[in-house]
Design an enzyme around this catalytic site. Structure first.
Site, PDB file in Angstrom:
ATOM      1  N   LYS A  98      -6.818   7.953   5.186  1.00  0.00           N
ATOM      2  CA  LYS A  98      -6.541   6.856   6.106  1.00  0.00           C
ATOM      3  C   LYS A  98      -7.495   6.878   7.298  1.00  0.00           C
ATOM      4  CE  LYS A  98      -2.497   4.816   8.484  1.00  0.00           C
ATOM      5  NZ  LYS A  98      -1.055   5.020   8.760  1.00  0.00           N
TER       6      LYS A  98
ATOM      7  N   SER B 173       1.878   1.196   7.923  1.00  0.00           N
ATOM      8  CA  SER B 173       0.471   1.000   8.227  1.00  0.00           C
ATOM      9  C   SER B 173      -0.488   1.643   7.231  1.00  0.00           C
ATOM     10  CB  SER B 173       0.168   1.563   9.615  1.00  0.00           C
ATOM     11  OG  SER B 173       0.392   2.970   9.667  1.00  0.00           O
TER      12      SER B 173
ATOM     13  N   SER C 125       5.493   4.125   7.813  1.00  0.00           N
ATOM     14  CA  SER C 125       4.117   3.773   7.459  1.00  0.00           C
ATOM     15  C   SER C 125       3.619   4.386   6.164  1.00  0.00           C
ATOM     16  CB  SER C 125       3.164   4.166   8.596  1.00  0.00           C
ATOM     17  OG  SER C 125       3.336   3.308   9.698  1.00  0.00           O
TER      18      SER C 125
END
Length: 488
Positions: free
Chosen positions: A100, A175, A199
């Site tokens: 990420k 996210s 997330s």
């Protein structure tokens, strides 16, 4: 450099089927590593297969922001050299991973999905990245995210939107949406993300993969520096893996976990002993539960009961109170830490809208006394949950009370912000208390989208969640490859 394929390699069993299986989009991380370790396929071949899928699928999906073709092939060649030399290649030998955009990897900037950090190349890898690479894993790309990870959808001004591979008219979640989509479509076998308010678990639900939010402290976070980090980020957020199976998530955790000198919260806590095999089904999770979500919960509960678990209905203690406290504390901190005056430049357009709408709906705390009292109340809530989980260790409920909504479902004013938050009351409860939670799919719904549930355990009971998760997974119909955007 251009990777050279060997002219020959040891003949695999079953006339090459083992090697072929390791190169498919649905291959497990454990299966890939085993095939590489046995010499049935090379790590370079595995990486090339994933890079090929990235080239074909990612342009339509926007899941991956930076692709590390040359670095990944070089790293894979080191794995192959280790095997040729008879050295230990590690439990993740040749397994492609995505990382990420807010987890340090020296191969590219750690942007946090924000233009203001587009050049912020870290000096060293995050501890979890280093541990995975030492175990033989190969980063192939970065996963997309919203600005600073603060939305329940994945879009930003720097890299654009991540689309749901099952249906582009549905959100990919956030996210950690980029990594979830990457894992679901076979562009990486494991995705590294983090979970501040669902997330990891919400994108896992959206994409039909497994997402693990470990206990607070189980997995190291970013190194603590001289720059102060918001208290909610310290207390609510953890790093964790996404994978295509419960076993792969457990494998990734076994490598990532443990004490890190750079993270004063990290620890090696033993799992709780002698937990009863009892699961409490949480049917009232805030918003009205969609019928297809409820059906997935019934299916999961039935599979656990058939496997000998004692399944009972429970009410999650103080659920609304927790959700309100989580939201107000989070928005109070976001207003301070994400102030454009402090950052030096504005957030992206969608992030600015989300912050405005959410903070207006949440009513951030105005005084230090209110803020301190809210944190003090967490101990009262945690005591009630601990008493419940002493008798009923595992709670089973929805990740989201709704099916995945449209892109930008969390934008559009206070009503939209309220609706998105209310769907996730049970999910943010795990963040508020620092508890481990495992999201996993239960099949496909009538709308062609994955269905799924989550399991929430007591502190450091990840192994118990894996045990229950394997039962649910084994009884669920396997998901096909996602059919939509970026089709194979």
């Amino acid at each position: 450099m251009t990777a050279q394929r060997p002219d020959s390699r040891p003949s695999p069993t079953d006339d090459g089927r083992a090697a072929d299986a390791a190169l498919t989009p649905r291959a497990s991380a454990a299966g890939i590593a085993a095939a590489v370790q046995r010499g049935e396929v090379t790590a370079v071949e595995v990486v090339d297969a994933h890079l090929d899928r990235i080239a074909r699928r990612n342009p339509g999906l926007g899941a991956l922001t930076v692709v590390f073709a040359e670095q990944a092939r070089e790293a894979a060649s080191l794995v192959d050299r280790a095997r040729a030399a008879g050295e230990d290649m590690g439990p993740l030998a040749g397994v492609p991973i995505s990382v990420k955009e807010n987890i340090d990897l020296t191969w590219s900037a750690t942007t946090n999905g924000w233009r203001g950090m587009a050049e912020a190349v870290p000096a060293r890898d995050a501890t979890i990245v280093r541990r995975l690479r030492e175990a033989g894993a190969v980063p192939v790309a970065r996963g997309n995210m919203p600005d600073f990870g603060m939305r329940w959808d994945t879009d930003n001004d720097l890299f654009g939107r991540t689309r749901n591979p099952w249906n582009p008219q549905r959100s990919a979640g956030g996210s950690s949406g980029g990594d979830a989509v990457s894992v679901a479509t076979g562009m990486s076998a494991i995705g590294l993300g983090n979970d501040f308010g669902g997330s990891l678990r919400l994108p896992a639900y959206a994409a039909g993969v497994v997402g693990l939010r470990p206990s607070r402290g189980r997995v190291p976070r970013a190194a603590v520096t001289g720059y102060p980090v918001a208290l909610t980020l310290q207390e609510f957020s953890v790093n964790g893996p996404m994978a295509r199976s419960v076993d792969d998530a457990a494998l990734a955790l076994s490598v990532m976990r443990g004490v890190d000198a750079d993270d004063p919260v990290s620890l090696d806590a033993p799992p709780p002993r002698d937990l009863p095999r009892r699961v409490g089904v949480v049917r009232d999770a805030g918003a009205e539960v969609d019928p297809q979500v409820a059906a997935g919960m019934r299916q999961a509960a039935a599979s656990l009961a058939a496997a000998g678990w004692d399944v009972v209905d429970v009410e999650a203690p103080r659920l609304e109170e927790m959700a309100v406290l989580w939201r107000r504390l989070s928005c109070t901190d976001m207003l301070i830490s994400l102030d454009p005056a402090a950052l030096g430049m504005p957030l992206g357009r969608s992030a600015t809208s989300f912050l405005r709408d959410s903070t207006a709906a949440a009513r951030p705390y105005d005084t230090a006394r209110e803020y301190a009292e809210a944190w003090a109340q967490r101990a009262v809530v945690a005591a009630d949950w601990r008493r419940l989980q002493a008798e009923v260790p595992v709670l089973l409920g929805p990740v989201s009370a709704s099916r995945m909504r449209e892109p930008d479902h969390d934008l559009g004013g206070q009503d939209a912000a309220d609706r998105a938050w209310r769907d996730l009351w049970l999910t943010v409860a795990a963040n508020f208390l620092g508890l481990p939670a495992l999201a996993l799919p239960t099949g496909l719904g009538d709308d062609g989208m994955p269905t799924g549930v989550q399991l929430i355990g007591p502190m450091f009971a990840e192994d118990t969640l894996f045990e229950a998760g394997r039962v649910i997974e084994a009884a669920a119909p396997p998901l096909p490859a996602p059919p939509a955007v970026g089709r194979e």
